[in-house]
Design an enzyme around this catalytic site. Structure first.
Site, PDB file in Angstrom:
ATOM      1  N   VAL A 159     -75.346 -29.804 -11.665  1.00  0.00           N
ATOM      2  CA  VAL A 159     -74.883 -29.770 -13.055  1.00  0.00           C
ATOM      3  C   VAL A 159     -74.333 -31.183 -13.260  1.00  0.00           C
ATOM      4  O   VAL A 159     -73.196 -31.475 -12.894  1.00  0.00           O
ATOM      5  CB  VAL A 159     -73.800 -28.700 -13.294  1.00  0.00           C
ATOM      6  CG1 VAL A 159     -73.253 -28.798 -14.712  1.00  0.00           C
ATOM      7  CG2 VAL A 159     -74.341 -27.303 -13.025  1.00  0.00           C
ATOM      8  N   PRO A 160     -75.155 -32.091 -13.808  1.00  0.00           N
ATOM      9  CA  PRO A 160     -74.883 -33.519 -13.742  1.00  0.00           C
ATOM     10  C   PRO A 160     -73.804 -34.021 -14.705  1.00  0.00           C
ATOM     11  O   PRO A 160     -74.071 -34.768 -15.654  1.00  0.00           O
ATOM     12  CB  PRO A 160     -76.247 -34.138 -14.058  1.00  0.00           C
ATOM     13  CG  PRO A 160     -76.882 -33.136 -14.968  1.00  0.00           C
ATOM     14  CD  PRO A 160     -76.423 -31.795 -14.462  1.00  0.00           C
ATOM     15  N   CYS A 161     -72.564 -33.673 -14.413  1.00  0.00           N
ATOM     16  CA  CYS A 161     -71.455 -34.068 -15.268  1.00  0.00           C
ATOM     17  C   CYS A 161     -71.281 -35.589 -15.319  1.00  0.00           C
ATOM     18  O   CYS A 161     -70.689 -36.109 -16.264  1.00  0.00           O
ATOM     19  CB  CYS A 161     -70.170 -33.371 -14.841  1.00  0.00           C
ATOM     20  SG  CYS A 161     -69.791 -33.493 -13.092  1.00  0.00           S
ATOM     21  N   HIS A 162     -71.833 -36.302 -14.341  1.00  0.00           N
ATOM     22  CA  HIS A 162     -71.751 -37.765 -14.349  1.00  0.00           C
ATOM     23  C   HIS A 162     -72.547 -38.363 -15.515  1.00  0.00           C
ATOM     24  O   HIS A 162     -72.335 -39.517 -15.873  1.00  0.00           O
ATOM     25  CB  HIS A 162     -72.229 -38.345 -13.006  1.00  0.00           C
ATOM     26  CG  HIS A 162     -73.646 -38.035 -12.679  1.00  0.00           C
ATOM     27  ND1 HIS A 162     -74.029 -36.809 -12.144  1.00  0.00           N
ATOM     28  CD2 HIS A 162     -74.781 -38.774 -12.807  1.00  0.00           C
ATOM     29  CE1 HIS A 162     -75.341 -36.832 -11.960  1.00  0.00           C
ATOM     30  NE2 HIS A 162     -75.815 -37.990 -12.345  1.00  0.00           N
TER      31      HIS A 162
END
Length: 181
Positions: free
Chosen positions: A139-142
Site C-alpha cells: 500500500v504505497p503510502c510513499h
C-alpha cells in the site's frame, strides 16, 4: 469472526536491496509489512505472530520475489498481492484502496487522495490513515505527497529519507535525479 478465532500471523524477515524487511501473512494475504529499521517486524511478531522460514515457492514466495525485484528497480505495482485489511477502520481502508491505485513513478497529494475517497477537505485524516498503514510499499503510502509536492510525514523507519529512496527507485520525476543547483 471473533478475534480469538482469527488465524495467527506467519511472519518472516527477508533481505532486499534497501535492507532487511519483514512481512506477515494470514493465509496467503499480507497483513503487515515493515521496511528496514532497527528490528523490522518487531511490531507484529508479538503474541499472535509466529516466525516461519522464508518462503521460496507458492504465492508467498512469488510475493517476496516480486517485492525484491521491485526494490531492485524492476517495477511492479504489487496490486496482485492479496491483503488482509480486517483491522483498520473503513475510512483507512478507502484511503489504502486509493493509494494502492497509484502507479509506480506517480504521486498524488493528500488532498487528492481525500477527494478520491469522497472526503474533500480531509487531507489530514488521509495523513493519519497513511501514518498507521500496516502494509507500506504494497500500500504505497510513499507515493502520497504534500500539496506542494514536498516530502512530509513518513512514519516508516528512516522517515523522509526512506520515502525519497523509494520514489527514486520507482523513477518518480524529481526524486533521485541530478539537479542543476
Amino acid at each position: 469472526m471473533p478475534d480469538s478465532a482469527v488465524a495467527p500471523l506467519d511472519a518472516t524477515n527477508f533481505d532486499t536491496a534497501i535492507g532487511r524487511c519483514a512481512i506477515a501473512w494470514r493465509a496467503d494475504a499480507v497483513a503487515h509489512f515493515a521496511l528496514p529499521g532497527d528490528d523490522p517486524g518487531a511490531g507484529f511478531r508479538g503474541g499472535d505472530a509466529r516466525p516461519v522460514p522464508e518462503p521460496t515457492t507458492g504465492p508467498r514466495g512469488e510475493a517476496l520475489a516480486r517485492i525484491r525485484a521491485h526494490l531492485d528497480g524492476d517495477l511492479d505495482d504489487l496490486r496482485w498481492i492479496p491483503l488482509d485489511l480486517t483491522g483498520p477502520p473503513k475510512f483507512h481502508r478507502a484511503v489504502y484502496a486509493v493509494t494502492r491505485d497509484i502507479d509506480p513513478g506517480h504521486t498524488l497529494s493528500y488532498g487528492e487522495v481525500a477527494r478520491r475517497c469522497g472526503a474533500a477537505g480531509a487531507a489530514q485524516a488521509v495523513g493519519q490513515a497513511l501514518g498507521s498503514n500496516p502494509i507500506p510499499l504494497i500500500v504505497p503510502c510513499h507515493r502520497v505527497l504534500a500539496a506542494d509536492h514536498s516530502l512530509h510525514g513518513f512514519s516508516a523507519p528512516g522517515g523522509i529519507d526512506t520515502k525519497s529512496k523509494l520514489l527514486a527507485i520507482e523513477r518518480t520525476p524529481g526524486f533521485g535525479e541530478p539537479t542543476l543547483f
